[in-house]
Scaffold this motif. Structure first.
Motif, PDB file in Angstrom:
ATOM      1  N   PRO A  85      47.364  30.263  32.911  1.00  0.00           N
ATOM      2  CA  PRO A  85      46.288  31.093  34.056  1.00  0.00           C
ATOM      3  C   PRO A  85      46.534  32.749  33.616  1.00  0.00           C
ATOM      4  O   PRO A  85      45.691  33.425  34.621  1.00  0.00           O
ATOM      5  CB  PRO A  85      47.033  30.913  35.339  1.00  0.00           C
ATOM      6  CG  PRO A  85      48.853  30.347  34.646  1.00  0.00           C
ATOM      7  CD  PRO A  85      48.076  29.898  32.984  1.00  0.00           C
ATOM      8  N   LEU A 131      43.524  32.390  27.048  1.00  0.00           N
ATOM      9  CA  LEU A 131      42.265  32.011  28.424  1.00  0.00           C
ATOM     10  C   LEU A 131      42.149  30.301  29.354  1.00  0.00           C
ATOM     11  O   LEU A 131      43.736  30.207  29.532  1.00  0.00           O
ATOM     12  CB  LEU A 131      41.188  30.923  27.372  1.00  0.00           C
ATOM     13  CG  LEU A 131      40.547  31.841  26.301  1.00  0.00           C
ATOM     14  CD1 LEU A 131      39.447  30.665  25.731  1.00  0.00           C
ATOM     15  CD2 LEU A 131      39.578  32.940  26.016  1.00  0.00           C
ATOM     16  N   SER A 132      42.109  31.495  30.503  1.00  0.00           N
ATOM     17  CA  SER A 132      42.644  30.286  31.928  1.00  0.00           C
ATOM     18  C   SER A 132      40.909  29.449  32.063  1.00  0.00           C
ATOM     19  O   SER A 132      39.871  29.819  31.582  1.00  0.00           O
ATOM     20  CB  SER A 132      42.714  31.726  32.457  1.00  0.00           C
ATOM     21  OG  SER A 132      42.357  30.872  33.694  1.00  0.00           O
ATOM     22  N   ILE A 133      41.292  28.846  33.063  1.00  0.00           N
ATOM     23  CA  ILE A 133      39.801  28.307  33.300  1.00  0.00           C
ATOM     24  C   ILE A 133      39.691  28.323  34.898  1.00  0.00           C
ATOM     25  O   ILE A 133      38.426  27.642  35.173  1.00  0.00           O
ATOM     26  CB  ILE A 133      40.150  26.557  32.917  1.00  0.00           C
ATOM     27  CG1 ILE A 133      41.140  26.244  34.231  1.00  0.00           C
ATOM     28  CG2 ILE A 133      40.399  26.246  31.578  1.00  0.00           C
ATOM     29  CD1 ILE A 133      41.213  24.168  33.814  1.00  0.00           C
ATOM     30  N   ILE A 138      47.564  25.122  37.345  1.00  0.00           N
ATOM     31  CA  ILE A 138      47.961  23.351  36.692  1.00  0.00           C
ATOM     32  C   ILE A 138      49.087  23.804  36.110  1.00  0.00           C
ATOM     33  O   ILE A 138      49.692  24.583  35.342  1.00  0.00           O
ATOM     34  CB  ILE A 138      46.706  22.519  36.054  1.00  0.00           C
ATOM     35  CG1 ILE A 138      46.420  23.837  35.247  1.00  0.00           C
ATOM     36  CG2 ILE A 138      45.665  23.486  37.202  1.00  0.00           C
ATOM     37  CD1 ILE A 138      45.248  23.149  34.526  1.00  0.00           C
ATOM     38  N   ASN A 139      49.837  22.587  36.249  1.00  0.00           N
ATOM     39  CA  ASN A 139      51.321  22.226  35.662  1.00  0.00           C
ATOM     40  C   ASN A 139      51.271  22.893  33.564  1.00  0.00           C
ATOM     41  O   ASN A 139      52.574  22.523  33.408  1.00  0.00           O
ATOM     42  CB  ASN A 139      51.992  20.835  35.629  1.00  0.00           C
ATOM     43  CG  ASN A 139      51.909  20.804  37.137  1.00  0.00           C
ATOM     44  OD1 ASN A 139      52.059  21.923  38.155  1.00  0.00           O
ATOM     45  ND2 ASN A 139      52.434  19.485  37.885  1.00  0.00           N
TER      46      ASN A 139
HETATM   47 CL1  6GU Z   1      44.083  27.411  31.232  1.00  0.00          CL
HETATM   48  N1  6GU Z   1      46.458  26.903  32.599  1.00  0.00           N
HETATM   49  C1  6GU Z   1      47.593  26.314  33.421  1.00  0.00           C
HETATM   50  N2  6GU Z   1      48.287  25.408  33.132  1.00  0.00           N
HETATM   51  N3  6GU Z   1      47.315  26.956  34.737  1.00  0.00           N
HETATM   52  C2  6GU Z   1      46.098  27.056  34.924  1.00  0.00           C
HETATM   53  C3  6GU Z   1      44.800  27.628  33.623  1.00  0.00           C
HETATM   54  C4  6GU Z   1      45.566  26.808  31.918  1.00  0.00           C
HETATM   55  N4  6GU Z   1      43.744  27.868  33.732  1.00  0.00           N
HETATM   56  C5  6GU Z   1      43.863  28.210  35.108  1.00  0.00           C
HETATM   57  N5  6GU Z   1      44.762  27.777  36.055  1.00  0.00           N
END
Ligand code: 6GU
Length: 224
Positions: A85, A131-133, A138-139
């Motif tokens: 994240p 990289l973040s989505i 999320i866990n």
């Molecule tokens: Cl890539 N990982 C986690 N744990 N949380 C996220 C994420 C990634 N992208 C958005 N939230």
């Protein structure tokens, strides 16, 4: 393309065996494998995490098992991806770029994250991205990796049968997609927009473009 995922929960990737990506794996267009870092531990408990230096909540993934897992997979042509994240936003342009690469390695953290030296170490071996989505937490990296792998894989030539469906979709021209309808023309008192039944393709194209602009203004003003 070869895709590897380093994860203590390899079963979380099982969904990739469904549908079009599953077919592409079956047909060897994509070679997908998981690797559990626990197999690179040497203590009886197969420990992969520990408490953070400096204190704080949660556990951090230890560097040694992940480093050994990377050593077993990576060469200089690989791209190493750390889902996080705290990473840069993964978007359609990133997906397009990564779809042209030979080998992707996703390194999944659980708990509070991964010892940052693993990212530093990875970047000495190959191109490395955090990289973040999206702007939520999320866990762990597994489901984020599944999302990225699906977005990337569907852009590999041959994975999606009808490549036209890749051209007319959200984010291709900086706008979100127009709404779609199918039969019946009338359902529960709701009618399909007249123009779509007209057979006038110039009018249909014009209507669809206007819908794209309206929808983008309403749902994604940040893209305008
Ligand atoms: Cl890539 N990982 C986690 N744990 N949380 C996220 C994420 C990634 N992208 C958005 N939230």
């Amino acid at each position: 393309m070869k895709i590897d995922a380093i994860s203590v929960f390899p079963e979380m990737f099982d969904s990739l065996n469904q549908s079009l990506i599953g077919k592409a794996i079956e047909n060897e267009l994509i070679e997908f494998q998981t690797l559990n870092p626990r197999q690179f531990t040497s203590d009886v408990h197969k420990t992969v995490d520990d408490s953070p230096y400096g204190g704080g909540a949660g556990m951090v993934m230890k560097p040694e098992p992940l480093g050994k897992a990377l050593d077993s997979l990576v060469d200089s042509d690989s791209v190493i991806i750390f889902p996080s994240p705290a990473g840069k936003l993964f978007d359609q342009a990133t997906a397009k770029d990564l779809a042209t690469r030979q080998h992707l390695v996703f390194v999944c953290g659980r708990y509070e994250g991964i010892d940052q030296r693993v990212v530093e170490y990875a970047s000495t071996k190959a191109e490395t991205l955090e990289l973040s989505i999206g702007d939520y937490v999320i866990n762990g990296g597994e489901m984020a990796s599944v999302v990225m792998i699906e977005a990337i894989s569907r852009l590999i030539p041959g994975v999606i049968g009808n490549s036209d469906s890749l051209i007319e979709e959200s984010h291709e021209d900086g706008l979100v997609e127009y709404p779609s309808y199918t039969k019946p023309a009338s359902w529960n008192g709701l009618d399909v927009p007249e123009v779509l039944l007209s057979g006038n393709h110039a009018e249909i194209d014009k209507w669809r473009k206007l819908q794209q602009i309206d929808r983008t203004k309403k749902n994604r003003p940040d893209l305008i």
